[in-house]
Structure formats: C-alpha cells, structure tokens
Motif scaffolding. Structure first.
Motif, short mmCIF file in Angstrom:
data_model
loop_
_atom_site.label_atom_id
_atom_site.label_comp_id
_atom_site.label_asym_id
_atom_site.label_seq_id
_atom_site.Cartn_x
_atom_site.Cartn_y
_atom_site.Cartn_z
N LEU A 109 2.58 -26.83 -33.80
CA LEU A 109 2.19 -26.81 -31.73
C LEU A 109 2.43 -26.36 -30.87
N TYR A 110 1.58 -26.11 -29.79
CA TYR A 110 2.42 -25.22 -28.72
C TYR A 110 2.05 -25.68 -27.37
N ARG A 111 2.63 -25.99 -25.99
CA ARG A 111 1.80 -26.28 -25.34
C ARG A 111 2.88 -25.24 -23.75
N LEU A 112 0.64 -24.85 -23.34
CA LEU A 112 0.49 -23.81 -22.78
C LEU A 112 1.48 -23.92 -21.32
N THR A 113 2.24 -23.01 -20.79
CA THR A 113 2.99 -23.33 -19.05
C THR A 113 2.25 -22.47 -18.44
N LEU A 114 1.48 -23.09 -17.53
CA LEU A 114 0.42 -22.15 -16.49
C LEU A 114 1.68 -20.96 -15.67
N HIS A 115 0.64 -20.25 -15.36
CA HIS A 115 1.22 -19.25 -14.14
C HIS A 115 0.70 -18.96 -13.17
N ASP A 116 -1.06 -18.70 -13.89
CA ASP A 116 -2.15 -18.76 -12.69
C ASP A 116 -3.20 -19.23 -13.74
N ALA A 117 -4.06 -19.27 -13.23
CA ALA A 117 -5.64 -19.99 -13.62
C ALA A 117 -6.21 -19.23 -12.89
N VAL A 118 -7.73 -19.21 -13.68
CA VAL A 118 -8.99 -18.42 -12.64
C VAL A 118 -10.33 -18.78 -13.11
N TRP A 120 -5.60 -19.29 -9.64
CA TRP A 120 -4.71 -21.02 -8.48
C TRP A 120 -3.40 -20.24 -8.76
N THR A 121 -2.42 -20.26 -7.93
CA THR A 121 -0.85 -19.99 -8.90
C THR A 121 -0.15 -21.16 -8.96
N PHE A 122 1.00 -20.96 -9.79
CA PHE A 122 1.63 -22.07 -10.36
C PHE A 122 3.15 -21.64 -9.95
N LYS A 123 3.70 -23.04 -10.37
CA LYS A 123 5.53 -22.66 -9.93
C LYS A 123 6.33 -23.81 -10.82
N ALA A 166 -17.06 -21.93 -0.41
CA ALA A 166 -15.27 -22.24 0.20
C ALA A 166 -13.96 -21.95 -1.71
N GLU A 167 -13.65 -21.92 -1.71
CA GLU A 167 -12.10 -22.01 -2.61
C GLU A 167 -12.66 -23.70 -2.80
N LEU A 168 -12.17 -23.37 -4.91
CA LEU A 168 -12.26 -24.07 -5.41
C LEU A 168 -10.66 -24.84 -5.32
N PRO A 169 -11.13 -26.39 -5.31
CA PRO A 169 -9.50 -26.91 -5.41
C PRO A 169 -9.94 -26.83 -7.12
N TRP A 170 -7.92 -27.09 -7.52
CA TRP A 170 -7.48 -27.73 -8.40
C TRP A 170 -7.74 -28.67 -9.60
N SER A 171 -8.09 -29.47 -8.50
CA SER A 171 -8.38 -31.05 -9.70
C SER A 171 -9.68 -30.98 -9.73
N SER A 206 -0.26 -21.84 -4.07
CA SER A 206 -0.80 -20.65 -3.95
C SER A 206 -2.45 -20.72 -4.32
N THR A 207 -3.22 -20.46 -4.08
CA THR A 207 -4.77 -20.47 -4.44
C THR A 207 -5.54 -19.07 -3.15
N ARG A 208 -6.69 -19.21 -3.92
CA ARG A 208 -6.88 -17.54 -3.30
C ARG A 208 -8.36 -17.33 -3.29
N ASN A 209 -9.38 -17.62 -2.95
CA ASN A 209 -11.00 -17.91 -3.44
C ASN A 209 -11.26 -16.19 -3.35
N LEU A 210 -12.12 -15.94 -4.21
CA LEU A 210 -12.75 -14.75 -5.59
C LEU A 210 -13.91 -14.98 -4.90
N ASP A 211 -14.20 -15.60 -3.87
CA ASP A 211 -16.12 -15.54 -4.56
C ASP A 211 -16.21 -14.83 -3.25
N GLN A 212 -17.59 -13.69 -3.53
CA GLN A 212 -17.96 -12.51 -3.60
C GLN A 212 -18.83 -13.34 -1.91
N TYR A 213 -19.75 -14.58 -2.07
CA TYR A 213 -21.10 -14.94 -1.65
C TYR A 213 -20.73 -16.09 -0.45
#
Length: 174
Positions: A147-156, A169-172, A18-23, A8-15
């Motif tokens: 060495l550590y690997r980050l498993t993403l839950h969400d990102a801004v 962006w929210t990840f599953k 458009a929503e930014l693509p994760w890519s 899922s994605t959530r647009n946080l922009d107040q201006y």
C-alpha cells in the motif's frame, strides 16, 4: 497525517474563470469512493523513462492511497524514486496529483484503508504488512500488495462542469 490546505494557488484558466478552491477537488475525491474510477500512476524507471499504469486508489483521511505488487514496475520504481503523478477524471473535474508515494506498512492505516476498499466492493484484508484479496486488477501483480500513500507536492485541476476553471495548488509539508 492529513493533507494541509494548499499554501499557494495559481489560476491557469485562460478564459477569465475564477480560481478553483482546493476544497472542490478534495470533496469530489472524498465523495467518489473508488467505484468505476481508474487512477493512473506515473512513475520514473531507473533509466529515466516514464511508466504509467491504471490502479485502484482510494481517498482516505485527506490522502490518496493505491496498491501494487512488490514485483510490479510501479513498486520497483517507487522503491528507487518515490516521485510520481496520479491522474483521474472525476465528476466535474480532471485532476493530476504530483508528489511522492511511500509504502505504508503500519497495521492501523492498512486496516483503515482495507475497510474503505471493502466498502467500495473490493474484499481487501490485511495480511502482515500488506493487503490481500481473492482477486484484483491484472496491473496490480499477484498478492500480497504493498500500500502506498501519496504526499502531495502540487495538483492541477481542470473543471469540466460549472463553474469552469483551471488551477494549480501547491502544498507544503513539515
């Protein structure tokens, strides 16, 4: 294992942007290497207080990896509670990556990540189940480094270049 596309994605922009693509964020992470970048890892101390430290990190096979000596506050915190956030200012986008960081000790992943570190100018080698090198940043503690690997839950992401915008962006994960 690679990061899945966001569920899922959530647009946080107040201006009105458009929503930014994760890519966009993923591609900048992939193309940036680690030269001249400082990632900041924030962990939780056993008493609940936050701890942050600059780290050398690399994006390999759609995942963020970073290191820390076993005696560092970062590594001790992650051993107790893997929840963390990693922040970085990249070309055109600022990112905060939230998730869980777990230690990686398999030789195949260690070798692959060490090769990326070497290509970016840090002469990392694998020794047992950790990384070593003739030098590192003071915040990493003495060698060897876990060495550590980050498993993403969400990102801004907040874009600092056109097209502007801000997105969560929210990840599953399975």
């Amino acid at each position: 294992m690679t990061e899945k596309a966001p569920i899922s994605t959530r647009n946080l922009d107040q201006y009105g942007s458009a929503e930014l693509p994760w890519s966009r964020a993923r591609n900048v992470l992939s193309d940036s290497g680690s030269a001249d970048l400082t990632f900041f890892v924030s962990t939780v101390r056993p008493d609940g207080r936050p701890h942050s430290a600059g780290v050398g990190a690399v994006w390999v096979d759609d995942a963020l990896y970073f290191k820390g000596g076993p005696a560092t506050r970062r590594s001790r915190n992650l051993a107790e509670n893997p929840a963390c956030s990693v922040s970085v200012r990249l070309r055109g986008i600022d990112l905060v990556l939230n998730g869980e960081a777990r230690r990686v000790s398999d030789s195949e992943t260690l070798e692959r990540v060490a090769a990326v570190y070497r290509a970016s100018g840090w002469p990392a080698t694998v020794e047992g189940d950790a990384l070593t090198a003739p030098f590192t940043a003071p915040s990493a503690g003495p060698a060897p480094w876990h060495l550590y690997r980050l498993t993403l839950h969400d990102a801004v992401g907040v874009a600092s270049a056109e097209p502007h915008g801000a997105t969560r962006w929210t990840f599953k994960h399975p």
